[in-house]
Design an enzyme around this catalytic site. Structure first.
Site, short mmCIF file in Angstrom:
data_model
loop_
_atom_site.label_atom_id
_atom_site.label_comp_id
_atom_site.label_asym_id
_atom_site.label_seq_id
_atom_site.Cartn_x
_atom_site.Cartn_y
_atom_site.Cartn_z
N MET A 171 0.83 -1.21 0.00
CA MET A 171 0.00 0.00 0.00
C MET A 171 0.86 1.26 0.00
SD MET A 171 -2.78 1.11 2.94
CE MET A 171 -1.51 1.34 4.21
N ASP A 183 5.27 -4.99 14.82
CA ASP A 183 4.54 -4.29 13.77
C ASP A 183 3.48 -3.38 14.37
OD1 ASP A 183 3.16 -3.62 11.37
OD2 ASP A 183 3.79 -5.52 10.49
#
Length: 302
Positions: free
Chosen positions: A36, A228
């Site tokens: 993305m 993350d």
């Protein structure tokens, strides 16, 4: 006379390793699919990865997928559009590439990983030997990127609001990230209305072709970034996800009904030792060149 025969044999072996077009045939070509907000060819992202692979494996052919006429359109298409149409377009792109006709190794970065898996399941030609998923969201996401910087109540509220729009038909067809939004509080709605993720995970119905095509892989490599802050939950990078009905307790792949019912054939791959799980301590897609060479290129691309 014996020496001449040896020289002829060496020349023959050399020609078997190299084609006249200069592409090395000993190592399969590599195809990359970016994530993305990225593009096929930015020098600071996939452009650098492409060069790293080419510098490590001389004469290898590396193709980085681009959707659109230029890098700007490629970035836009990572946010907006119909992902099912995009996957079909990529299928046609790769099918027409003469260097891929004998197969290739695939690397997906972030959302590009689940898109690549869909391509493998839906478009088995040309064939993929090793599929490497770097931070892919294979069981979807339920949370906004870096939401942890907000107060927990605000983050939780925003996440729950998204439910009211994510599964609308026009949203699913226009906004890429909505197609892998997985709401654990509304599992049945997700399974019914998700136009992409629920399909490739065989949650609409069992598509045996998807299972058959995944079984053709030599290896599936799943890389999780343990700290993350972009992907929630990070366990989705290893096919884990929240237990249904809440967002605190995590099920690993092996603990899930998805695995035990073997809806996608992953249990068969796992039992055969063909799924490899890798962990990195950093944030999303944070890795060094040395790590990439030693843990991705050398074991799976050469």
């Amino acid at each position: 006379m014996i020496m001449e025969k040896q020289h002829i044999l060496l020349i023959f072996l050399f020609l078997c390793v190299y084609q006249f077009n200069g592409i090395q045939t000993e190592s399969l070509p590599v195809v990359l699919w970016h994530g993305m907000g990225d593009s096929c060819c930015f020098s600071f992202s996939l452009g650098a990865i492409k060069k790293l692979i080419e510098n490590t494996i001389p004469n290898i052919y590396v193709h980085s997928i681009r959707l659109g006429n230029n890098e700007v359109e490629d970035v836009e298409n990572s946010y907006f559009g119909n992902i099912n149409v995009q996957i079909q377009e990529v299928c046609h792109q790769l099918l027409k590439d003469k260097y891929l006709k004998n197969g290739y190794n695939a690397i997906g970065f972030s959302q590009g990983a689940q898109f690549f898996r869909a391509l493998i399941q839906r478009c088995p030609n040309p064939s993929v030997k090793n599929f490497i998923s770097l931070g892919g969201q294979h069981q979807g996401i339920f949370g906004l990127p870096n939401c942890g910087i907000l107060k927990p109540d605000i983050c939780h509220h925003l996440t729950r609001i998204i439910k009211y729009g994510a599964y609308l038909e026009f949203i699913q067809k226009k906004f890429i990230q909505a197609t892998y939004w997985h709401d654990p509080y509304h599992e049945e709605e997700y399974k019914e209305k998700s136009t992409f993720l629920a399909d490739i995970n065989n949650e609409h119905y069992i598509n045996k072709t998807y299972i058959k095509n995944l079984q053709k892989l030599h290896t599936m490599v799943l890389v999780k970034f343990d700290n993350d802050t972009i992907v929630r939950p990070a366990e989705t990078e290893l096919f884990g996800f929240y237990k249904p009905g809440q967002e605190k307790l995590i099920q690993t792949l092996e603990q899930s009904d998805f695995y035990h019912k073997d809806r996608l054939g992953l249990k068969m791959l796992h039992n055969a030792g063909r799924i490899h799980f890798l962990h990195l301590p950093g944030n999303h897609l944070q890795f060094t060149e040395d790590w990439f060479v030693n843990y991705i290129i050398k074991p799976y691309l050469i």
